[in-house]
Design an enzyme around this catalytic site. Sequence first.
Site, PDB file in Angstrom:
ATOM      1  N   ASP A  95      -7.571   0.116  -2.137  1.00  0.00           N
ATOM      2  CA  ASP A  95      -6.209   0.174  -1.710  1.00  0.00           C
ATOM      3  C   ASP A  95      -5.404  -0.268  -2.680  1.00  0.00           C
ATOM      4  O   ASP A  95      -4.701  -1.310  -2.810  1.00  0.00           O
ATOM      5  CB  ASP A  95      -5.875  -0.102  -0.398  1.00  0.00           C
ATOM      6  CG  ASP A  95      -4.704   0.313   0.363  1.00  0.00           C
ATOM      7  OD1 ASP A  95      -3.908   1.023  -0.147  1.00  0.00           O
ATOM      8  OD2 ASP A  95      -4.439   0.002   1.428  1.00  0.00           O
ATOM      9  N   VAL A  96      -5.007   0.597  -3.799  1.00  0.00           N
ATOM     10  CA  VAL A  96      -3.977   0.243  -5.073  1.00  0.00           C
ATOM     11  C   VAL A  96      -2.863   0.840  -5.127  1.00  0.00           C
ATOM     12  O   VAL A  96      -1.871   0.367  -5.750  1.00  0.00           O
ATOM     13  CB  VAL A  96      -4.885   0.314  -6.255  1.00  0.00           C
ATOM     14  CG1 VAL A  96      -6.262  -0.135  -6.194  1.00  0.00           C
ATOM     15  CG2 VAL A  96      -5.186   1.931  -6.597  1.00  0.00           C
ATOM     16  N   LYS A  97      -2.672   1.973  -4.316  1.00  0.00           N
ATOM     17  CA  LYS A  97      -1.340   2.779  -4.319  1.00  0.00           C
ATOM     18  C   LYS A  97      -0.410   2.812  -5.600  1.00  0.00           C
ATOM     19  O   LYS A  97       0.792   2.595  -5.530  1.00  0.00           O
ATOM     20  CB  LYS A  97      -0.350   2.025  -3.253  1.00  0.00           C
ATOM     21  CG  LYS A  97      -1.008   2.077  -1.786  1.00  0.00           C
ATOM     22  CD  LYS A  97       0.148   1.550  -0.864  1.00  0.00           C
ATOM     23  CE  LYS A  97      -0.572   1.585   0.496  1.00  0.00           C
ATOM     24  NZ  LYS A  97      -1.320   0.734   0.813  1.00  0.00           N
ATOM     25  N   ARG A  98      -1.306   3.227  -6.585  1.00  0.00           N
ATOM     26  CA  ARG A  98      -0.617   3.522  -7.801  1.00  0.00           C
ATOM     27  C   ARG A  98       0.224   4.642  -7.731  1.00  0.00           C
ATOM     28  O   ARG A  98       0.056   5.549  -6.844  1.00  0.00           O
ATOM     29  CB  ARG A  98      -1.640   3.739  -8.872  1.00  0.00           C
ATOM     30  CG  ARG A  98      -2.594   2.412  -9.086  1.00  0.00           C
ATOM     31  CD  ARG A  98      -1.643   1.057  -9.199  1.00  0.00           C
ATOM     32  NE  ARG A  98      -2.882  -0.007  -9.444  1.00  0.00           N
ATOM     33  CZ  ARG A  98      -2.674  -1.304  -8.896  1.00  0.00           C
ATOM     34  NH1 ARG A  98      -1.572  -1.584  -8.581  1.00  0.00           N
ATOM     35  NH2 ARG A  98      -3.382  -2.057  -9.622  1.00  0.00           N
ATOM     36  N   THR A 123      -6.060   4.860  -3.395  1.00  0.00           N
ATOM     37  CA  THR A 123      -4.838   5.371  -2.723  1.00  0.00           C
ATOM     38  C   THR A 123      -3.837   5.537  -3.849  1.00  0.00           C
ATOM     39  O   THR A 123      -3.695   4.666  -4.700  1.00  0.00           O
ATOM     40  CB  THR A 123      -4.015   4.518  -1.638  1.00  0.00           C
ATOM     41  OG1 THR A 123      -4.239   3.167  -2.153  1.00  0.00           O
ATOM     42  CG2 THR A 123      -5.329   4.436  -0.426  1.00  0.00           C
TER      43      THR A 123
END
Length: 289
Positions: A95-98, A123
């Site tokens: 879950d890094v939401k780059r 993500t």
Amino acid sequence: MIIDKLYKSVEEKGFVCVGLDTSMDYIPENIKNMSSSVEDIVFEYNRQIIDATYDITGVYKVQIAYYEAMGIEGLKAYSRTLKYLRDKNCISIGDVKRGDIANTAKEYAKAHFTGDFEVDFITLNPYMGYDSITPYMEYLKNGDKGVFVLLRTSNPGAKDIEYLEYNNEPMYYTIGDNIYKMAQEIIGECGYSSLGFVVGGTYSEEAKEIRERYENSFFLIPGYGAQGGKAEDIRLYLNDFNGGVVNSSRGIITAYKKVEGGEKKFQECTRDAVLKMRKDIYGEEKLQG
């Protein structure tokens, strides 16, 4: 394809996604006392959670922010946790939401799809544009990696941007429609795409439309439990209890704190929390069947 592996894992082990949002504040004192190393303490906590739940958990989501906040030792624990999941043949979501573009996005893809931080899915945040997604497509087309793009999230602030009216409907539908077109290039044998969506489970009003509109999108569904998502709402996003995974973090990994003497029964309490979540969402009828 990785999406077929995830589909099969959910079919065999269930839709629960255990969120390893590991904070030192969550770790039992008896585990902290085992070492003076932050890396070793965090990894041991995660290892015990995984060992207690891997046969009843479809996938694990590891939120990188918690590990970054602990510095180098935290990131070492992050890497060790991901390797341990691979060794246990478990599927991982970073879950890094780059949300960057061009060469920067290519480097993010390399960082999280190969090497020390390698995961099966990551993500992404699409709000810089669709060219923030395309640099990852090479890995998805190769079949062994996947992505969950933020569509409609579970936080109250989602209405600040995601719900703004565009083309006479919430803006997240326009974003979703365009990414959904990209997703059709990478459909697995299970009928779902490796390019899926993060869809918060806290708003049930749009659930039926979202599920029908993006029928072959696999969903990562946060919001259950602590954020207010109820079992009856969550079911609307699933297709016969597949086609999505339902994340719970604190509700599972700190469950021992709600039990007298729970620290000594940490793994038992953790496993019980997963079983309770499964029972709540499946319902008695499905479990008996």
